[in-house]
Design an enzyme around this catalytic site. Structure first.
Site, PDB file in Angstrom:
ATOM      1  N   ARG A 144      35.505  73.217  39.297  1.00 26.17           N
ATOM      2  CA  ARG A 144      34.610  72.430  38.508  1.00 26.17           C
ATOM      3  C   ARG A 144      35.418  71.965  37.183  1.00 26.17           C
ATOM      4  NH1 ARG A 144      31.061  76.590  40.440  1.00 26.17           N
ATOM      5  NH2 ARG A 144      29.481  75.781  41.602  1.00 26.17           N
ATOM      6  N   HIS A 260      29.594  77.541  45.796  1.00 29.92           N
ATOM      7  CA  HIS A 260      28.161  77.279  46.044  1.00 29.92           C
ATOM      8  C   HIS A 260      27.387  78.439  46.540  1.00 29.92           C
ATOM      9  CE1 HIS A 260      29.125  72.890  47.073  1.00 29.92           C
ATOM     10  NE2 HIS A 260      29.068  73.157  45.995  1.00 29.92           N
TER      11      HIS A 260
END
Length: 295
Positions: A144, A260
Site C-alpha cells: 500500500r 486483505h
C-alpha cells in the site's frame, strides 16, 4: 463523552483503526445523529430498526451513492453492535438492514509489458536510482502507498528477500521482494549511505516522503515512459495482484501478500482474470469470431 465518542475511542484503542477510517466513522454517525435530532430523537440508543431504515432511505433520496450508503450503514451497524455487546441496548436495530448494492468496478491494471516499461526508468536521471527502487518495490511486493512511505531500511531483510510492513489495523506482515527490486534498492542505498533507522524514501528534513509526492512522481514517470493511462500507486498494487494471480492461481496466497483481512476483497482480481480470459476467448475461438462477424 458521548456514546459516539466512546465508540470511536474503542475503535482507536482496541481496533487500532487509522485516523482516516475514524474520521469516516465519525462523519457517518454524526449524519445519523443530525437526522435523528431533526426529528426530535435525541438519544440514538432508543432508535428502532424502522427509524434506521428511514434514515437510510432519506440518505438515498438525498443522492448518496450506493457505495457511500453501504459505508454509512456499516458504521451504524458497528456502532449498534458495540452498544449491544456492552449491554446498552437489548437488540441492534441495524442487524437485518441492507443498503442498496453498489456496482463493483474492476480496478484498472497495467499489463505486464506496461508494468515493465514503467519500472525500468533510467537510473542516470536526477533521482533515477530512487525512482527505480520505488517503482520496483511497489510492483514487486504490492505494498500500500502508506506502507511504502513509512518504510525504514531496518524493515528490509535483504538476504531473506523479505520486507516487513505494518498494514491496516496495525497488522504486521512480511512479503517477498523480487530480485529486480532488491538490486534497485541496494543501488539506491549505496548512493545514500543510509543507516537502518533512516526512511527508505525520505522526504524533506529526513522524515518519510509524503504520499502526495509519490502520487505526483509516479504520474510524471508514467508520462515520461510513454504510458497513456492515469497511473497511480494503487494501480501498481492492483497490477501486482492481478499478475501474481494470473501466473499462480493462488487466491489465498495473493490475499496474504496484499494483507486483505477478507478474501472477498481479493476475489475482485479473479474477475479481472476472467475478463482477460474472455477477451482471449473472443479473439481466438472460431464460434466467437463468427458471432462477431454475424453481428
Amino acid at each position: 463523552m458521548t456514546g459516539i465518542d466512546a465508540f470511536l475511542e474503542h475503535l482507536r484503542v482496541e481496533r487500532a483503526m487509522s485516523v482516516h477510517t475514524l474520521d469516516a466513522y465519525r462523519r457517518d454517525l454524526e449524519a445519523l445523529a443530525g437526522w435523528a435530532q431533526a426529528r426530535g430523537l435525541e438519544d440514538l440508543v432508543r432508535l428502532e430498526a424502522a427509524q434506521l431504515r428511514e434514515f437510510v432511505a432519506a440518505e438515498h433520496r438525498r443522492g448518496l451513492s450506493p457505495k457511500s450508503l453501504q459505508r454509512r450503514l456499516s458504521a451504524c451497524r458497528s456502532y449498534y453492535a458495540w452498544l449491544l455487546k456492552n449491554g446498552h441496548i437489548p437488540a441492534s436495530p441495524g442487524a437485518g438492514l441492507r443498503a442498496p448494492k453498489a456496482p463493483r468496478r474492476l480496478p484498472q491494471v497495467l499489463d505486464v509489458d506496461e508494468a515493465v516499461r514503467l519500472v525500468e526508468v533510467p537510473t542516470d536521471a536526477p533521482l533515477g536510482l530512487r525512482d527505480r527502487a520505488l517503482l520496483e518495490l511497489f510492483y514487486s511486493s504490492g505494498l500500500r502507498l502508506s506502507e511504502l512511505c513509512g518504510l525504514r531500511w531496518r524493515d528490509l531483510q535483504a538476504e531473506a528477500g523479505l520486507v516487513t510492513v505494518l498494514g491496516k489495523g496495525g497488522k504486521q506482515r512480511s512479503v517477498p521482494v523480487g530480485s529486480h527490486a532488491r538490486r534497485a534498492l541496494d543501488q539506491w542505498r549505496a548512493s545514500t549511505g543510509a543507516g537502518g533507522e533512516a526512511f527508505v524514501f525520505p522526504g524533506r528534513g529526513g522524515g518519510p516522503i509524503s504520499q502526495r509526492a509519490v502520487q505526483v512522481r509516479i504520474r510524471q514517470l508514467a508520462v515520461r515512459q510513454g504510458l497513456f493511462k492515469h497511473v497511480h500507486p494503487h494501480m501498481l498494487r492492483h497490477s501486482f495482484a492481478s499478475h501474481v494471480l494470473e501466473s499462480s492461481g493462488d487466491l489465498r496466497g495473493v490475499q496474504e501478500l496484499l494483507g486483505h483481512a477478507d478474501i472477498a476483497t481479493t476475489q475482485i482480481y479473479t474477475h479481472l482474470d476472467f475478463q482477460h480470459l474472455a477477451k482471449v476467448y473472443d479473439a481466438a475461438h472460431p464460434r466467437a469470431k463468427r458471432r462477431k462477424g454475424e453481428g
